[in-house]
Design a protein around this motif. Structure first.
Motif, PDB file in Angstrom:
ATOM      1  N   PRO A  47       0.821  -1.211   0.000  1.00  0.00           N
ATOM      2  CA  PRO A  47       0.000   0.000   0.000  1.00  0.00           C
ATOM      3  C   PRO A  47       0.858   1.265   0.000  1.00  0.00           C
ATOM      4  O   PRO A  47       2.087   1.191   0.060  1.00  0.00           O
ATOM      5  CB  PRO A  47      -0.817  -0.109   1.292  1.00  0.00           C
ATOM      6  N   VAL A  48       0.228   2.414  -0.042  1.00  0.00           N
ATOM      7  CA  VAL A  48       0.989   3.664  -0.206  1.00  0.00           C
ATOM      8  C   VAL A  48       1.624   4.162   1.095  1.00  0.00           C
ATOM      9  O   VAL A  48       2.667   4.816   1.057  1.00  0.00           O
ATOM     10  CB  VAL A  48       0.126   4.793  -0.825  1.00  0.00           C
ATOM     11  N   PHE A  49       1.032   3.852   2.255  1.00  0.00           N
ATOM     12  CA  PHE A  49       1.549   4.406   3.511  1.00  0.00           C
ATOM     13  C   PHE A  49       2.438   3.393   4.237  1.00  0.00           C
ATOM     14  O   PHE A  49       2.103   2.205   4.306  1.00  0.00           O
ATOM     15  CB  PHE A  49       0.397   4.839   4.426  1.00  0.00           C
ATOM     16  N   PRO A  50       3.567   3.847   4.790  1.00  0.00           N
ATOM     17  CA  PRO A  50       4.502   2.938   5.465  1.00  0.00           C
ATOM     18  C   PRO A  50       3.856   2.096   6.568  1.00  0.00           C
ATOM     19  O   PRO A  50       4.152   0.904   6.689  1.00  0.00           O
ATOM     20  CB  PRO A  50       5.559   3.895   6.044  1.00  0.00           C
ATOM     21  N   GLU A  51       2.968   2.706   7.342  1.00  0.00           N
ATOM     22  CA  GLU A  51       2.290   1.965   8.418  1.00  0.00           C
ATOM     23  C   GLU A  51       1.505   0.782   7.846  1.00  0.00           C
ATOM     24  O   GLU A  51       1.515  -0.322   8.393  1.00  0.00           O
ATOM     25  CB  GLU A  51       1.345   2.923   9.146  1.00  0.00           C
ATOM     26  N   LEU A  80      12.334  -1.802   4.724  1.00  0.00           N
ATOM     27  CA  LEU A  80      11.310  -2.573   5.441  1.00  0.00           C
ATOM     28  C   LEU A  80      11.851  -3.942   5.854  1.00  0.00           C
ATOM     29  O   LEU A  80      11.596  -4.414   6.963  1.00  0.00           O
ATOM     30  CB  LEU A  80      10.073  -2.744   4.560  1.00  0.00           C
ATOM     31  N   ALA A  81      12.612  -4.572   4.971  1.00  0.00           N
ATOM     32  CA  ALA A  81      13.168  -5.900   5.261  1.00  0.00           C
ATOM     33  C   ALA A  81      14.156  -5.858   6.421  1.00  0.00           C
ATOM     34  O   ALA A  81      14.303  -6.836   7.157  1.00  0.00           O
ATOM     35  CB  ALA A  81      13.832  -6.471   4.010  1.00  0.00           C
ATOM     36  N   THR A  82      14.825  -4.724   6.596  1.00  0.00           N
ATOM     37  CA  THR A  82      15.743  -4.571   7.732  1.00  0.00           C
ATOM     38  C   THR A  82      14.962  -4.673   9.039  1.00  0.00           C
ATOM     39  O   THR A  82      15.412  -5.301  10.004  1.00  0.00           O
ATOM     40  CB  THR A  82      16.477  -3.215   7.649  1.00  0.00           C
ATOM     41  N   ASN A  83      13.782  -4.085   9.065  1.00  0.00           N
ATOM     42  CA  ASN A  83      12.934  -4.165  10.250  1.00  0.00           C
ATOM     43  C   ASN A  83      12.413  -5.590  10.448  1.00  0.00           C
ATOM     44  O   ASN A  83      12.284  -6.062  11.587  1.00  0.00           O
ATOM     45  CB  ASN A  83      11.776  -3.177  10.144  1.00  0.00           C
ATOM     46  N   ILE A  95      18.648  -5.283  -1.486  1.00  0.00           N
ATOM     47  CA  ILE A  95      19.193  -4.884  -2.787  1.00  0.00           C
ATOM     48  C   ILE A  95      19.126  -3.361  -2.883  1.00  0.00           C
ATOM     49  O   ILE A  95      18.031  -2.789  -2.902  1.00  0.00           O
ATOM     50  CB  ILE A  95      18.398  -5.544  -3.937  1.00  0.00           C
ATOM     51  N   ASN A  96      20.289  -2.723  -2.930  1.00  0.00           N
ATOM     52  CA  ASN A  96      20.357  -1.257  -2.926  1.00  0.00           C
ATOM     53  C   ASN A  96      19.328  -0.668  -1.947  1.00  0.00           C
ATOM     54  O   ASN A  96      18.429   0.088  -2.347  1.00  0.00           O
ATOM     55  CB  ASN A  96      20.141  -0.690  -4.338  1.00  0.00           C
ATOM     56  N   PRO A  97      19.438  -1.030  -0.654  1.00  0.00           N
ATOM     57  CA  PRO A  97      18.397  -0.615   0.298  1.00  0.00           C
ATOM     58  C   PRO A  97      18.421   0.874   0.611  1.00  0.00           C
ATOM     59  O   PRO A  97      19.490   1.499   0.652  1.00  0.00           O
ATOM     60  CB  PRO A  97      18.745  -1.420   1.561  1.00  0.00           C
ATOM     61  N   ALA A  98      17.232   1.435   0.844  1.00  0.00           N
ATOM     62  CA  ALA A  98      17.119   2.819   1.315  1.00  0.00           C
ATOM     63  C   ALA A  98      17.485   2.828   2.801  1.00  0.00           C
ATOM     64  O   ALA A  98      16.925   2.066   3.579  1.00  0.00           O
ATOM     65  CB  ALA A  98      15.703   3.330   1.112  1.00  0.00           C
ATOM     66  N   VAL A  99      18.428   3.669   3.180  1.00  0.00           N
ATOM     67  CA  VAL A  99      18.879   3.747   4.571  1.00  0.00           C
ATOM     68  C   VAL A  99      18.103   4.826   5.331  1.00  0.00           C
ATOM     69  O   VAL A  99      17.693   4.622   6.473  1.00  0.00           O
ATOM     70  CB  VAL A  99      20.403   4.008   4.637  1.00  0.00           C
ATOM     71  N   THR A 100      17.886   5.949   4.674  1.00  0.00           N
ATOM     72  CA  THR A 100      17.157   7.060   5.314  1.00  0.00           C
ATOM     73  C   THR A 100      16.016   7.538   4.400  1.00  0.00           C
ATOM     74  O   THR A 100      16.045   8.673   3.901  1.00  0.00           O
ATOM     75  CB  THR A 100      18.104   8.240   5.626  1.00  0.00           C
ATOM     76  N   PRO A 101      15.010   6.686   4.163  1.00  0.00           N
ATOM     77  CA  PRO A 101      13.931   7.092   3.245  1.00  0.00           C
ATOM     78  C   PRO A 101      13.144   8.288   3.762  1.00  0.00           C
ATOM     79  O   PRO A 101      12.569   9.041   2.968  1.00  0.00           O
ATOM     80  CB  PRO A 101      13.053   5.840   3.166  1.00  0.00           C
ATOM     81  N   ASP A 102      13.140   8.486   5.087  1.00  0.00           N
ATOM     82  CA  ASP A 102      12.427   9.644   5.643  1.00  0.00           C
ATOM     83  C   ASP A 102      13.044  10.950   5.141  1.00  0.00           C
ATOM     84  O   ASP A 102      12.337  11.913   4.869  1.00  0.00           O
ATOM     85  CB  ASP A 102      12.430   9.603   7.172  1.00  0.00           C
ATOM     86  N   LEU A 103      14.373  10.961   4.984  1.00  0.00           N
ATOM     87  CA  LEU A 103      15.041  12.161   4.452  1.00  0.00           C
ATOM     88  C   LEU A 103      14.864  12.232   2.937  1.00  0.00           C
ATOM     89  O   LEU A 103      14.587  13.297   2.381  1.00  0.00           O
ATOM     90  CB  LEU A 103      16.526  12.142   4.803  1.00  0.00           C
ATOM     91  N   LEU A 104      15.014  11.100   2.275  1.00  0.00           N
ATOM     92  CA  LEU A 104      14.923  11.051   0.815  1.00  0.00           C
ATOM     93  C   LEU A 104      13.550  11.501   0.324  1.00  0.00           C
ATOM     94  O   LEU A 104      13.430  12.294  -0.614  1.00  0.00           O
ATOM     95  CB  LEU A 104      15.202   9.618   0.340  1.00  0.00           C
ATOM     96  N   TYR A 127       3.461  11.037   7.060  1.00  0.00           N
ATOM     97  CA  TYR A 127       4.057   9.977   6.237  1.00  0.00           C
ATOM     98  C   TYR A 127       5.513   9.752   6.646  1.00  0.00           C
ATOM     99  O   TYR A 127       5.954   8.622   6.850  1.00  0.00           O
ATOM    100  CB  TYR A 127       3.968  10.378   4.759  1.00  0.00           C
ATOM    101  N   VAL A 128       6.243  10.858   6.781  1.00  0.00           N
ATOM    102  CA  VAL A 128       7.663  10.787   7.152  1.00  0.00           C
ATOM    103  C   VAL A 128       7.820  10.150   8.540  1.00  0.00           C
ATOM    104  O   VAL A 128       8.705   9.317   8.760  1.00  0.00           O
ATOM    105  CB  VAL A 128       8.309  12.190   7.095  1.00  0.00           C
ATOM    106  N   GLN A 129       6.940  10.507   9.476  1.00  0.00           N
ATOM    107  CA  GLN A 129       7.005   9.945  10.833  1.00  0.00           C
ATOM    108  C   GLN A 129       6.719   8.441  10.830  1.00  0.00           C
ATOM    109  O   GLN A 129       7.289   7.706  11.639  1.00  0.00           O
ATOM    110  CB  GLN A 129       6.026  10.666  11.766  1.00  0.00           C
ATOM    111  N   GLN A 130       5.861   8.001   9.924  1.00  0.00           N
ATOM    112  CA  GLN A 130       5.602   6.563   9.807  1.00  0.00           C
ATOM    113  C   GLN A 130       6.875   5.820   9.385  1.00  0.00           C
ATOM    114  O   GLN A 130       7.139   4.702   9.840  1.00  0.00           O
ATOM    115  CB  GLN A 130       4.481   6.298   8.799  1.00  0.00           C
ATOM    116  N   LEU A 131       7.665   6.442   8.518  1.00  0.00           N
ATOM    117  CA  LEU A 131       8.944   5.852   8.114  1.00  0.00           C
ATOM    118  C   LEU A 131       9.929   5.838   9.283  1.00  0.00           C
ATOM    119  O   LEU A 131      10.598   4.831   9.528  1.00  0.00           O
ATOM    120  CB  LEU A 131       9.559   6.624   6.938  1.00  0.00           C
ATOM    121  N   VAL A 132      10.000   6.956   9.989  1.00  0.00           N
ATOM    122  CA  VAL A 132      10.915   7.066  11.136  1.00  0.00           C
ATOM    123  C   VAL A 132      10.614   5.969  12.155  1.00  0.00           C
ATOM    124  O   VAL A 132      11.529   5.354  12.728  1.00  0.00           O
ATOM    125  CB  VAL A 132      10.820   8.465  11.788  1.00  0.00           C
TER     126      VAL A 132
END
Length: 195
Positions: A47-51, A80-83, A95-104, A127-132
Protein backbone atom coordinates in the motif's frame (compact mmCIF):
# COMPACT_ATOMS: atom_id res chain seq x y z
CA UNK A 1 -6.78 -21.05 4.40
CA UNK A 2 -3.08 -21.72 3.93
CA UNK A 3 -1.78 -24.76 2.02
CA UNK A 4 -0.45 -27.10 4.75
CA UNK A 5 2.27 -28.33 2.36
CA UNK A 6 3.96 -24.91 2.40
CA UNK A 7 6.94 -24.93 4.79
CA UNK A 8 9.26 -22.37 3.17
CA UNK A 9 8.25 -18.87 2.09
CA UNK A 10 10.17 -16.12 0.31
CA UNK A 11 8.56 -12.71 0.76
CA UNK A 12 9.65 -10.10 -1.78
CA UNK A 13 9.23 -6.40 -0.90
CA UNK A 14 9.38 -3.99 -3.83
CA UNK A 15 10.59 -0.40 -3.75
CA UNK A 16 8.83 2.97 -3.61
CA UNK A 17 6.17 3.31 -6.36
CA UNK A 18 7.12 -0.12 -7.71
CA UNK A 19 5.07 -3.31 -8.00
CA UNK A 20 5.17 -7.13 -7.92
CA UNK A 21 5.87 -6.90 -11.65
CA UNK A 22 9.41 -5.65 -11.06
CA UNK A 23 12.14 -7.49 -12.97
CA UNK A 24 13.88 -8.81 -9.82
CA UNK A 25 10.65 -10.28 -8.47
CA UNK A 26 9.89 -11.90 -11.84
CA UNK A 27 13.40 -13.36 -12.06
CA UNK A 28 13.19 -14.79 -8.54
CA UNK A 29 9.68 -16.18 -9.08
CA UNK A 30 10.74 -17.97 -12.29
CA UNK A 31 13.94 -19.28 -10.70
CA UNK A 32 12.06 -20.76 -7.73
CA UNK A 33 9.41 -22.35 -9.97
CA UNK A 34 12.19 -24.01 -11.95
CA UNK A 35 14.76 -24.88 -9.26
CA UNK A 36 13.04 -24.74 -5.85
CA UNK A 37 9.31 -25.44 -6.24
CA UNK A 38 9.19 -26.18 -2.50
CA UNK A 39 9.70 -22.46 -1.75
CA UNK A 40 6.45 -20.46 -1.89
CA UNK A 41 7.07 -17.01 -3.41
CA UNK A 42 4.97 -14.03 -2.28
CA UNK A 43 5.30 -10.51 -3.65
CA UNK A 44 2.37 -8.35 -2.51
CA UNK A 45 1.50 -4.96 -3.93
CA UNK A 46 2.43 -2.77 -0.98
CA UNK A 47 0.00 0.00 0.00
CA UNK A 48 0.99 3.66 -0.21
CA UNK A 49 1.55 4.41 3.51
CA UNK A 50 4.50 2.94 5.47
CA UNK A 51 2.29 1.97 8.42
CA UNK A 52 0.05 -0.03 6.07
CA UNK A 53 3.11 -1.55 4.37
CA UNK A 54 4.23 -2.88 7.73
CA UNK A 55 0.73 -4.20 8.53
CA UNK A 56 0.81 -6.10 5.21
CA UNK A 57 4.14 -7.68 6.18
CA UNK A 58 2.87 -8.60 9.66
CA UNK A 59 -0.25 -10.21 8.20
CA UNK A 60 1.89 -12.42 5.92
CA UNK A 61 4.06 -13.50 8.87
CA UNK A 62 0.90 -14.30 10.82
CA UNK A 63 -0.60 -16.20 7.91
CA UNK A 64 2.53 -18.32 7.46
CA UNK A 65 3.35 -18.75 11.14
CA UNK A 66 5.41 -21.89 11.65
CA UNK A 67 6.94 -21.67 8.16
CA UNK A 68 10.53 -20.74 7.44
CA UNK A 69 10.11 -17.21 6.05
CA UNK A 70 12.93 -15.28 4.37
CA UNK A 71 12.71 -11.85 2.74
CA UNK A 72 14.24 -10.01 -0.18
CA UNK A 73 13.75 -6.26 -0.31
CA UNK A 74 14.78 -3.66 -2.84
CA UNK A 75 15.23 0.07 -2.09
CA UNK A 76 12.34 1.03 0.26
CA UNK A 77 11.58 -2.70 0.44
CA UNK A 78 15.13 -3.17 1.74
CA UNK A 79 14.44 -0.62 4.46
CA UNK A 80 11.31 -2.57 5.44
CA UNK A 81 13.17 -5.90 5.26
CA UNK A 82 15.74 -4.57 7.73
CA UNK A 83 12.93 -4.16 10.25
CA UNK A 84 11.73 -7.69 9.44
CA UNK A 85 15.21 -9.03 10.24
CA UNK A 86 15.04 -7.14 13.53
CA UNK A 87 11.50 -8.09 14.58
CA UNK A 88 11.36 -11.67 13.34
CA UNK A 89 15.06 -12.67 13.26
CA UNK A 90 14.43 -13.69 9.63
CA UNK A 91 17.14 -13.98 7.00
CA UNK A 92 16.99 -11.15 4.46
CA UNK A 93 18.58 -9.99 1.22
CA UNK A 94 18.73 -6.21 0.75
CA UNK A 95 19.19 -4.88 -2.79
CA UNK A 96 20.36 -1.26 -2.93
CA UNK A 97 18.40 -0.62 0.30
CA UNK A 98 17.12 2.82 1.31
CA UNK A 99 18.88 3.75 4.57
CA UNK A 100 17.16 7.06 5.31
CA UNK A 101 13.93 7.09 3.24
CA UNK A 102 12.43 9.64 5.64
CA UNK A 103 15.04 12.16 4.45
CA UNK A 104 14.92 11.05 0.81
CA UNK A 105 11.14 11.28 0.48
CA UNK A 106 10.90 14.76 2.00
CA UNK A 107 11.97 15.85 -1.49
CA UNK A 108 8.66 14.49 -2.78
CA UNK A 109 6.46 16.25 -0.23
CA UNK A 110 2.98 17.01 -1.47
CA UNK A 111 0.40 15.09 -3.44
CA UNK A 112 1.50 11.88 -5.15
CA UNK A 113 -0.21 9.41 -7.45
CA UNK A 114 0.98 5.83 -7.11
CA UNK A 115 1.79 4.69 -10.68
CA UNK A 116 0.49 1.14 -10.13
CA UNK A 117 -2.31 1.60 -7.62
CA UNK A 118 -3.41 4.88 -9.26
CA UNK A 119 -4.15 6.10 -5.75
CA UNK A 120 -3.66 9.74 -4.75
CA UNK A 121 -2.04 10.42 -1.39
CA UNK A 122 0.17 12.96 0.37
CA UNK A 123 3.75 12.70 1.50
CA UNK A 124 3.62 14.94 4.56
CA UNK A 125 5.01 15.01 8.09
CA UNK A 126 2.77 12.12 9.13
CA UNK A 127 4.06 9.98 6.24
CA UNK A 128 7.66 10.79 7.15
CA UNK A 129 7.01 9.95 10.83
CA UNK A 130 5.60 6.56 9.81
CA UNK A 131 8.94 5.85 8.11
CA UNK A 132 10.91 7.07 11.14
CA UNK A 133 8.91 4.67 13.33
CA UNK A 134 10.10 1.73 11.19
CA UNK A 135 13.79 2.68 11.26
CA UNK A 136 16.27 0.26 12.84
CA UNK A 137 19.12 2.06 14.62
CA UNK A 138 21.07 -0.93 15.89
CA UNK A 139 21.06 -4.18 13.89
CA UNK A 140 20.72 -7.16 16.25
CA UNK A 141 21.21 -10.00 13.76
CA UNK A 142 23.88 -8.90 11.22
CA UNK A 143 24.57 -12.55 10.36
CA UNK A 144 21.03 -12.78 8.88
CA UNK A 145 21.54 -9.93 6.40
CA UNK A 146 23.22 -9.90 2.99
CA UNK A 147 23.39 -6.53 1.22
CA UNK A 148 23.81 -6.20 -2.56
CA UNK A 149 25.00 -2.76 -3.67
CA UNK A 150 26.03 -1.11 -6.93
CA UNK A 151 28.08 2.07 -6.72
CA UNK A 152 26.39 3.84 -9.64
CA UNK A 153 22.99 3.76 -7.94
CA UNK A 154 21.48 7.02 -9.22
CA UNK A 155 18.84 7.24 -6.45
CA UNK A 156 20.69 6.30 -3.25
CA UNK A 157 24.22 6.86 -1.96
CA UNK A 158 25.59 3.32 -1.60
CA UNK A 159 28.06 4.55 1.06
CA UNK A 160 25.17 5.04 3.51
CA UNK A 161 24.39 1.33 3.24
CA UNK A 162 28.08 0.39 3.54
CA UNK A 163 28.17 2.26 6.84
CA UNK A 164 24.83 1.06 8.24
CA UNK A 165 25.35 -2.60 7.33
CA UNK A 166 29.10 -2.76 8.00
CA UNK A 167 28.73 -5.85 10.21
CA UNK A 168 26.62 -7.70 7.65
CA UNK A 169 27.62 -9.64 4.55
CA UNK A 170 28.04 -7.06 1.77
CA UNK A 171 28.59 -7.43 -1.97
CA UNK A 172 29.42 -4.05 -3.50
CA UNK A 173 29.95 -3.79 -7.25
CA UNK A 174 31.32 -0.95 -9.33
CA UNK A 175 28.96 0.44 -11.98
CA UNK A 176 25.37 -0.73 -12.14
CA UNK A 177 22.36 1.36 -11.17
CA UNK A 178 19.49 1.54 -8.67
CA UNK A 179 17.73 -1.49 -10.18
CA UNK A 180 20.87 -3.61 -9.53
CA UNK A 181 21.91 -4.73 -13.00
CA UNK A 182 22.50 -8.46 -13.34
CA UNK A 183 20.54 -9.46 -10.25
CA UNK A 184 19.85 -12.87 -11.81
CA UNK A 185 23.56 -13.77 -11.42
CA UNK A 186 22.93 -14.13 -7.67
CA UNK A 187 19.69 -16.12 -7.56
CA UNK A 188 21.22 -19.49 -6.61
CA UNK A 189 23.57 -17.91 -4.04
CA UNK A 190 20.71 -15.92 -2.50
CA UNK A 191 18.60 -19.04 -1.94
CA UNK A 192 21.61 -20.83 -0.48
CA UNK A 193 22.12 -17.94 1.96
CA UNK A 194 18.46 -17.64 2.93
CA UNK A 195 17.77 -21.33 3.50
Amino acid sequence: MRDPNITKVLLSLHGFHSSPGSLKAQQMREYLQSEHPDIHFICPQLPVFPEQMWQTIESIFNQYEGCEIAVMGSSLGGFLATNVAQQYAAKVILINPAVTPDLLLTRYQGEQTHPHLLENYFIDQDYVQQLVALNVDQINHPENIWVLLQENDEVLDYREALKKYAQCKITCEKGGDHSFIGFDRYLAEIIHFLY
